[in-house]
Enzyme design. Structure first.
Site, PDB file in Angstrom:
ATOM      1  N   GLU A 142       0.864  -1.180   0.000  1.00 29.17           N
ATOM      2  CA  GLU A 142       0.000   0.000   0.000  1.00 29.17           C
ATOM      3  C   GLU A 142       0.897   1.224   0.000  1.00 29.17           C
ATOM      4  O   GLU A 142       1.717   1.398   0.895  1.00 29.17           O
ATOM      5  CB  GLU A 142      -0.912  -0.005   1.231  1.00 29.17           C
ATOM      6  CG  GLU A 142      -1.677   1.280   1.453  1.00 29.17           C
ATOM      7  CD  GLU A 142      -2.527   1.677   0.250  1.00 29.17           C
ATOM      8  OE1 GLU A 142      -2.241   2.749  -0.328  1.00 29.17           O
ATOM      9  OE2 GLU A 142      -3.434   0.912  -0.111  1.00 29.17           O
ATOM     10  N   ASP A 173       4.795   1.830  -5.404  1.00 31.24           N
ATOM     11  CA  ASP A 173       3.774   2.171  -6.391  1.00 31.24           C
ATOM     12  C   ASP A 173       3.442   0.886  -7.145  1.00 31.24           C
ATOM     13  O   ASP A 173       4.294   0.316  -7.833  1.00 31.24           O
ATOM     14  CB  ASP A 173       4.316   3.237  -7.342  1.00 31.24           C
ATOM     15  CG  ASP A 173       3.263   3.730  -8.325  1.00 31.24           C
ATOM     16  OD1 ASP A 173       2.354   2.960  -8.668  1.00 31.24           O
ATOM     17  OD2 ASP A 173       3.360   4.886  -8.752  1.00 31.24           O
ATOM     18  N   ASP A 191      -6.866  -4.748  -5.828  1.00 29.87           N
ATOM     19  CA  ASP A 191      -7.847  -4.034  -5.013  1.00 29.87           C
ATOM     20  C   ASP A 191      -7.705  -2.558  -5.364  1.00 29.87           C
ATOM     21  O   ASP A 191      -6.992  -1.816  -4.709  1.00 29.87           O
ATOM     22  CB  ASP A 191      -7.568  -4.301  -3.536  1.00 29.87           C
ATOM     23  CG  ASP A 191      -8.641  -3.733  -2.638  1.00 29.87           C
ATOM     24  OD1 ASP A 191      -8.417  -3.697  -1.422  1.00 29.87           O
ATOM     25  OD2 ASP A 191      -9.691  -3.312  -3.133  1.00 29.87           O
ATOM     26  N   CYS A 245     -15.211  -0.908  -5.300  1.00 30.71           N
ATOM     27  CA  CYS A 245     -16.419  -0.712  -4.485  1.00 30.71           C
ATOM     28  C   CYS A 245     -17.235   0.447  -5.068  1.00 30.71           C
ATOM     29  O   CYS A 245     -17.689   1.333  -4.344  1.00 30.71           O
ATOM     30  CB  CYS A 245     -16.065  -0.466  -3.028  1.00 30.71           C
ATOM     31  SG  CYS A 245     -14.769   0.748  -2.754  1.00 30.71           S
TER      32      CYS A 245
END
Length: 314
Positions: A142, A173, A191, A245
């Site tokens: 992350e 990255d 994700d 999402c």
């Protein structure tokens, strides 16, 4: 949640990041449920975002948008879940969940949802503090420092201490991972950063929300870059899952269609069996292809939005 054993350590990268998970793990919970103060449930809708969604999703989703909008803008309709950790299972916790009105998600064992996965859901918000484990069995990435810390804490809830020596965490990255570790991984989960519909609707800062909406069109380019990096990092025969999402077609099916038209060695994977198994608890869009799944939040089935697509590299 089914996690897969792979022959190599795999990365979880988000915003410039993608993820791969291994084996079966479940979050750890303690037998004390804390009820959130009622004041925390008083959310304020950001009208700028709602107007933007109204314009876009009424066109993309048609009549179903009105029921989705009702759920997204009404926290009272939302559902909450506790995922039990198979490595630290407690019948005391399970009994308390029953007493507090939780019910078991996917109560019947199927080929898609194994009995070892026990997820309890309720319409009442609450919190089960996670029992910490030191991270293991996963390479997670992350690039944002705050989210990276949150990721580490989440991993401590999922991974038992005995597996800690198998984890790698980084803040790279994700768009560079493919160049750094070409064909190194068996399974990868992208994700992706996306226009998180549910959280964006309750943006406290209107100016920030306006800026987010202005930058929204650029997200699909970042998502495609992440997928290209993931594909380069994936070995032949490996599989890739892309997830967001958001309900946005531009960030979901359009991104996947772009990838499929750009690569001759990337094929879609049929996940319709998973969709059928999940349909008892989730409301799923019907106008998607067999390699896609789009969860639509509606009353009684207030999960999502969530989009999933599975691809394979040959």
């Amino acid at each position: 949640m089914k996690l897969y054993r792979c022959s190599r350590r795999l990365p979880w990268l988000s915003h410039g990041a993608f993820a791969c998970r291994l084996r079966e793990t479940h979050t750890v919970v303690k037998p004390q449920l804390e009820t959130k103060p009622e004041a925390k449930l008083q959310k304020q809708i950001c009208q700028v975002v709602l107007d933007h969604f109204e314009n876009q999703y009424s066109k993309e989703l048609g009549e179903v948008w009105s029921s989705i909008r009702e759920v997204l803008t009404t926290p009272h309709f939302w559902q909450y879940a506790v995922l039990l950790n198979k490595f630290n299972f407690s019948s005391e916790v399970e009994n308390e969940l029953h007493l507090k009105g939780y019910r078991l998600l996917f109560p019947e064992t199927t080929s898609c949802f194994r009995q070892s996965l026990k997820c309890y859901i309720t319409s009442t918000p609450g919190r089960f503090p996670a029992q910490k484990h030191r991270a293991g069995l996963l390479h997670a990435n992350e690039c944002d420092s705050l989210r990276a810390n949150w990721l580490k804490q989440t991993l401590e809830s999922f991974i038992p201490e005995s597996l800690m020596n198998l984890v790698i965490t980084s803040q790279l990255d994700g768009r560079q991972i493919g160049n750094l570790q070409t064909e190194a991984f068996d399974k990868v989960l992208v994700d992706a950063p996306c226009s998180n519909d549910r959280s964006w609707l309750f943006s406290a800062n209107t100016q920030q929300a306006t800026l987010r909406l202005a930058q929204r069109k650029a997200l699909s380019a970042v998502q495609i870059q992440l997928l290209r990096s993931a594909i380069k990092a994936l070995r032949p025969g490996g599989s890739l899952v892309y997830s967001t999402c958001t309900l946005s077609k531009a960030e979901n099916s359009d991104v996947i269609n772009h990838i499929l038209s750009s690569y001759s060695n990337i094929l879609p994977v049929d996940i319709s069996t998973l969709a059928r198994a999940a349909s008892q608890e989730f409301s799923l869009a019907s106008d998607v292809q067999q390699h896609e799944l789009l969860v639509l939040p509606v009353r009684g089935k207030a999960w999502g939005p969530m989009y999933i697509s599975k691809l394979k590299k040959i």
